[in-house]
Design a protein around this motif. Sequence first.
Motif, PDB file in Angstrom:
ATOM      1  N   LEU A   1     -51.136  43.521  34.393  1.00 36.30           N
ATOM      2  CA  LEU A   1     -49.684  43.561  34.582  1.00 36.30           C
ATOM      3  C   LEU A   1     -49.076  42.685  33.489  1.00 36.30           C
ATOM      4  O   LEU A   1     -49.601  41.602  33.196  1.00 36.30           O
ATOM      5  CB  LEU A   1     -49.284  43.023  35.959  1.00 36.30           C
ATOM      6  N   ASP A   2     -47.964  43.135  32.915  1.00 38.31           N
ATOM      7  CA  ASP A   2     -47.284  42.333  31.889  1.00 38.31           C
ATOM      8  C   ASP A   2     -46.899  40.980  32.481  1.00 38.31           C
ATOM      9  O   ASP A   2     -46.749  40.839  33.702  1.00 38.31           O
ATOM     10  CB  ASP A   2     -46.004  43.026  31.416  1.00 38.31           C
TER      11      ASP A   2
ATOM     12  N   TYR B   1     -45.128  51.709  41.634  1.00 39.14           N
ATOM     13  CA  TYR B   1     -44.280  50.613  41.153  1.00 39.14           C
ATOM     14  C   TYR B   1     -42.871  50.788  41.683  1.00 39.14           C
ATOM     15  O   TYR B   1     -42.383  51.920  41.811  1.00 39.14           O
ATOM     16  CB  TYR B   1     -44.201  50.631  39.614  1.00 39.14           C
TER      17      TYR B   1
ATOM     18  N   VAL C   1     -44.118  41.134  34.883  1.00 40.17           N
ATOM     19  CA  VAL C   1     -44.259  42.083  35.993  1.00 40.17           C
ATOM     20  C   VAL C   1     -44.954  41.390  37.164  1.00 40.17           C
ATOM     21  O   VAL C   1     -45.872  40.592  36.973  1.00 40.17           O
ATOM     22  CB  VAL C   1     -45.025  43.344  35.517  1.00 40.17           C
TER      23      VAL C   1
ATOM     24  N   HIS D   1     -47.464  48.810  28.562  1.00 41.19           N
ATOM     25  CA  HIS D   1     -46.021  48.907  28.886  1.00 41.19           C
ATOM     26  C   HIS D   1     -45.629  50.308  29.358  1.00 41.19           C
ATOM     27  O   HIS D   1     -44.487  50.737  29.158  1.00 41.19           O
ATOM     28  CB  HIS D   1     -45.158  48.570  27.672  1.00 41.19           C
ATOM     29  N   GLN D   2     -46.569  51.026  29.947  1.00 42.01           N
ATOM     30  CA  GLN D   2     -46.316  52.447  30.193  1.00 42.01           C
ATOM     31  C   GLN D   2     -45.088  52.723  31.065  1.00 42.01           C
ATOM     32  O   GLN D   2     -44.252  53.550  30.722  1.00 42.01           O
ATOM     33  CB  GLN D   2     -47.546  53.108  30.828  1.00 42.01           C
ATOM     34  N   VAL D   3     -45.006  52.048  32.192  1.00 46.02           N
ATOM     35  CA  VAL D   3     -43.902  52.363  33.112  1.00 46.02           C
ATOM     36  C   VAL D   3     -42.559  51.992  32.469  1.00 46.02           C
ATOM     37  O   VAL D   3     -41.589  52.753  32.521  1.00 46.02           O
ATOM     38  CB  VAL D   3     -44.116  51.666  34.473  1.00 46.02           C
ATOM     39  N   LYS D   4     -42.520  50.837  31.824  1.00 44.30           N
ATOM     40  CA  LYS D   4     -41.274  50.435  31.149  1.00 44.30           C
ATOM     41  C   LYS D   4     -40.901  51.464  30.082  1.00 44.30           C
ATOM     42  O   LYS D   4     -39.735  51.836  29.935  1.00 44.30           O
ATOM     43  CB  LYS D   4     -41.443  49.061  30.492  1.00 44.30           C
TER      44      LYS D   4
HETATM   45  N1  URA Z   1     -46.236  49.395  33.251  1.00 46.49           N
HETATM   46  C1  URA Z   1     -45.622  48.436  32.518  1.00 46.49           C
HETATM   47  O1  URA Z   1     -44.753  48.740  31.725  1.00 46.49           O
HETATM   48  N2  URA Z   1     -46.015  47.175  32.682  1.00 46.49           N
HETATM   49  C2  URA Z   1     -46.943  46.794  33.554  1.00 46.49           C
HETATM   50  O2  URA Z   1     -47.239  45.604  33.665  1.00 46.49           O
HETATM   51  C3  URA Z   1     -47.576  47.788  34.327  1.00 46.49           C
HETATM   52  C4  URA Z   1     -47.189  49.075  34.156  1.00 46.49           C
END
Ligand code: URA
Length: 236
Positions: free
Chosen positions: A99-100, A130, A103, A180-183
């Motif tokens: 996790l970043d 998330y 996060v 940073h996938q979800v971001k």
């Molecule tokens: N996606 C993100 O951008 N950051 C994370 O820490 C995990 C998933």
Amino acid sequence: MRLDKLLSVAGMTRTEAKRAVAAGRVQINGVPARDPGAHVKETDVLLDGRPVTPPGELYLMLNKPAGILTATKDARQPTVLSLLPEAFRKRSPGPVGRLDKDVTGLLFLTTDGQLAHRLISPRWAVEKRYRAEIEGAICQRDIEAFAQGLVLSDFVARPAKLFSLGEGLAEVLVTEGKFHQVKRMFAAIGHPVIRLERLEMAGIALDPSLAPGAYRELSDEEITHLYQTVQLERTQ
Ligand code: URA
């Protein structure tokens, strides 16, 4: 393994191990040990007349707070391992995925390398949920874009399930975990992330009784569930 290392895995500090040896409490093949640095076979060693058996694998769930690195060591910044007591730290569990720093939320830590490897391998497509505080509100077009697989600058994200929780809030289920996938996915649809929290991984939810920074051991059922999720046979 070194004798002091074996005793420390069993719960002693190096100093306590040295003292136990000096006090004649440790035997190797029936003979009192003299050198805490001696190389020994686990099964040859008795402490106070009892075998010294290292504990089994360690499986933890941590509620990662913001501002902590998902790493095992860092020269300057606190890591997730610094949130654990010494007795767990010295068993060297590793974080399952990353996790970043900013996060928060669910992070598993384990000494079980094979399980950890599968849980983060794209091959097993383990689902992660998330909750994101975002700019703006999600619309149907955004949900469809996530479902189709977003085209990012260097890869195409796998189809993901996006849910709107009203203005400024959304949840997403993804099955991969690139940097940073979800971001990046939210930024790509014009809703930059303000705050991100992982709520669930492999169908196991973050325990609501864990305050930020708190951890607990996984239950036997939870460990078995993780094994089943990635089609591993549990032998211990
Ligand atoms: N996606 C993100 O951008 N950051 C994370 O820490 C995990 C998933």
